[in-house]
Design a protein around this motif. Structure first.
Motif, PDB file in Angstrom:
ATOM      1  N   GLU A 120      13.600   9.996  51.587  1.00 50.40           N
ATOM      2  CA  GLU A 120      13.831   8.798  50.786  1.00 50.40           C
ATOM      3  C   GLU A 120      14.970   8.977  49.898  1.00 50.40           C
ATOM      4  O   GLU A 120      15.489   8.021  49.361  1.00 50.40           O
ATOM      5  CB  GLU A 120      12.477   8.669  49.987  1.00 50.40           C
ATOM      6  CG  GLU A 120      12.421   9.918  48.961  1.00 50.40           C
ATOM      7  CD  GLU A 120      11.039   9.657  48.341  1.00 50.40           C
ATOM      8  OE1 GLU A 120      10.843  10.148  47.350  1.00 50.40           O
ATOM      9  OE2 GLU A 120       9.907   8.983  48.672  1.00 50.40           O
ATOM     10  N   ASP A 121      15.492  10.070  49.949  1.00 51.66           N
ATOM     11  CA  ASP A 121      16.951  10.566  49.316  1.00 51.66           C
ATOM     12  C   ASP A 121      17.943  10.234  50.061  1.00 51.66           C
ATOM     13  O   ASP A 121      19.130  10.374  49.628  1.00 51.66           O
ATOM     14  CB  ASP A 121      16.775  11.951  48.739  1.00 51.66           C
ATOM     15  CG  ASP A 121      15.784  12.383  47.715  1.00 51.66           C
ATOM     16  OD1 ASP A 121      15.302  11.309  47.147  1.00 51.66           O
ATOM     17  OD2 ASP A 121      15.420  13.379  47.806  1.00 51.66           O
ATOM     18  N   TYR A 122      17.837   9.716  51.233  1.00 54.50           N
ATOM     19  CA  TYR A 122      18.924   9.442  52.004  1.00 54.50           C
ATOM     20  C   TYR A 122      19.141   7.949  52.476  1.00 54.50           C
ATOM     21  O   TYR A 122      18.099   7.236  52.239  1.00 54.50           O
ATOM     22  CB  TYR A 122      19.019  10.322  53.179  1.00 54.50           C
ATOM     23  CG  TYR A 122      19.042  11.684  53.219  1.00 54.50           C
ATOM     24  CD1 TYR A 122      20.428  12.493  53.368  1.00 54.50           C
ATOM     25  CD2 TYR A 122      17.996  12.842  52.709  1.00 54.50           C
ATOM     26  CE1 TYR A 122      20.506  13.940  52.790  1.00 54.50           C
ATOM     27  CE2 TYR A 122      18.103  13.800  52.239  1.00 54.50           C
ATOM     28  CZ  TYR A 122      19.340  14.389  52.339  1.00 54.50           C
ATOM     29  OH  TYR A 122      19.505  15.913  51.964  1.00 54.50           O
ATOM     30  N   LEU A 123      20.411   7.665  52.979  1.00 55.43           N
ATOM     31  CA  LEU A 123      20.318   6.004  53.567  1.00 55.43           C
ATOM     32  C   LEU A 123      20.462   5.973  54.883  1.00 55.43           C
ATOM     33  O   LEU A 123      20.715   6.898  55.554  1.00 55.43           O
ATOM     34  CB  LEU A 123      21.725   5.914  52.800  1.00 55.43           C
ATOM     35  CG  LEU A 123      22.212   5.992  51.291  1.00 55.43           C
ATOM     36  CD1 LEU A 123      23.659   5.945  51.155  1.00 55.43           C
ATOM     37  CD2 LEU A 123      21.508   4.993  50.548  1.00 55.43           C
ATOM     38  N   THR A 124      19.681   4.698  55.250  1.00 54.93           N
ATOM     39  CA  THR A 124      19.489   4.720  56.830  1.00 54.93           C
ATOM     40  C   THR A 124      19.684   3.170  56.800  1.00 54.93           C
ATOM     41  O   THR A 124      19.701   2.261  55.819  1.00 54.93           O
ATOM     42  CB  THR A 124      18.323   4.882  57.114  1.00 54.93           C
ATOM     43  OG1 THR A 124      18.138   5.101  58.512  1.00 54.93           O
ATOM     44  CG2 THR A 124      16.932   4.256  56.386  1.00 54.93           C
ATOM     45  N   GLY A 125      19.779   2.721  58.249  1.00 56.99           N
ATOM     46  CA  GLY A 125      19.853   1.239  58.349  1.00 56.99           C
ATOM     47  C   GLY A 125      21.237   0.544  57.859  1.00 56.99           C
ATOM     48  O   GLY A 125      22.198   1.028  57.882  1.00 56.99           O
ATOM     49  N   ASP A 126      20.699  -0.853  57.455  1.00 56.55           N
ATOM     50  CA  ASP A 126      22.026  -1.724  57.047  1.00 56.55           C
ATOM     51  C   ASP A 126      22.563  -1.036  55.864  1.00 56.55           C
ATOM     52  O   ASP A 126      23.788  -1.146  55.381  1.00 56.55           O
ATOM     53  CB  ASP A 126      21.511  -3.182  56.697  1.00 56.55           C
ATOM     54  CG  ASP A 126      20.935  -3.740  57.962  1.00 56.55           C
ATOM     55  OD1 ASP A 126      21.447  -3.386  59.191  1.00 56.55           O
ATOM     56  OD2 ASP A 126      20.217  -4.747  58.009  1.00 56.55           O
ATOM     57  N   ALA A 127      21.826  -0.489  54.731  1.00 57.59           N
ATOM     58  CA  ALA A 127      22.366  -0.099  53.530  1.00 57.59           C
ATOM     59  C   ALA A 127      23.311   1.202  53.925  1.00 57.59           C
ATOM     60  O   ALA A 127      24.299   1.290  53.195  1.00 57.59           O
ATOM     61  CB  ALA A 127      21.081   0.395  52.630  1.00 57.59           C
ATOM     62  N   ALA A 128      22.923   1.981  54.779  1.00 55.99           N
ATOM     63  CA  ALA A 128      23.955   3.060  55.243  1.00 55.99           C
ATOM     64  C   ALA A 128      25.081   2.511  55.809  1.00 55.99           C
ATOM     65  O   ALA A 128      26.062   2.962  55.567  1.00 55.99           O
ATOM     66  CB  ALA A 128      22.995   4.145  56.115  1.00 55.99           C
TER      67      ALA A 128
END
Length: 146
Positions: A120-128
């Protein structure tokens, strides 16, 4: 997906500066690697050193260090983890990180509470992807393969 010629994998997790990627494995460990942006910034990678399996690495203490023709430094670590495995292929042939940064992972780590507990402290998907592209454009980073 890509930005400025830099490959992006939306299914992975990224730190806020897009230096490292993480992948959750079936055994709840995390695989750690360098992003395409990172390998482009570092240049031709000449040496990779991963801490010994069993070594605990608190946040801020790197799981590995790399040397390139223009830079030497840590692969950042933002979690409390223990090294499970080093990628021997990358240690023997460091430029694999330049050729295939998402296939040539650096280390596998174990996190107390399981790998999913820190994602949860990392970015993934479209936001990343949006942040990754912003970084590539802001810093004028262009990726090229050997």
């Amino acid at each position: 997906m890509e930005c400025n010629g830099c490959e992006f994998k939306p299914e992975l997790y990224y730190d806020a500066e897009y230096q490292i990627w993480l992948r959750l494995e079936e055994d709840d460990t995390l695989t750690v690697g360098m992003t395409d942006l990172s390998q482009a910034i570092a240049g031709h990678i000449l040496h990779v050193r991963v801490r010994r399996p069993g070594t605990r690495r608190p946040p801020g203490k790197p799981v590995a260090t790399i040397e390139s023709g223009k830079w030497a430094g840590p692969i950042p670590n933002f979690m409390d983890c223990t090294i499970v495995e080093a990628n021997e292929a990358v240690m023997d042939q460091p430029d694999l990180l330049n050729k295939d940064p998402y296939g040539a992972w650096v280390a596998r780590v174990e996190v107390e509470g399981g790998g999913a507990s820190v994602l949860e402290d990392y970015l993934t998907g479209d936001a990343a992807y949006e942040g990754y592209c912003d970084r590539a454009r802001r810093d004028d980073i262009h990726c090229h393969r050997d």
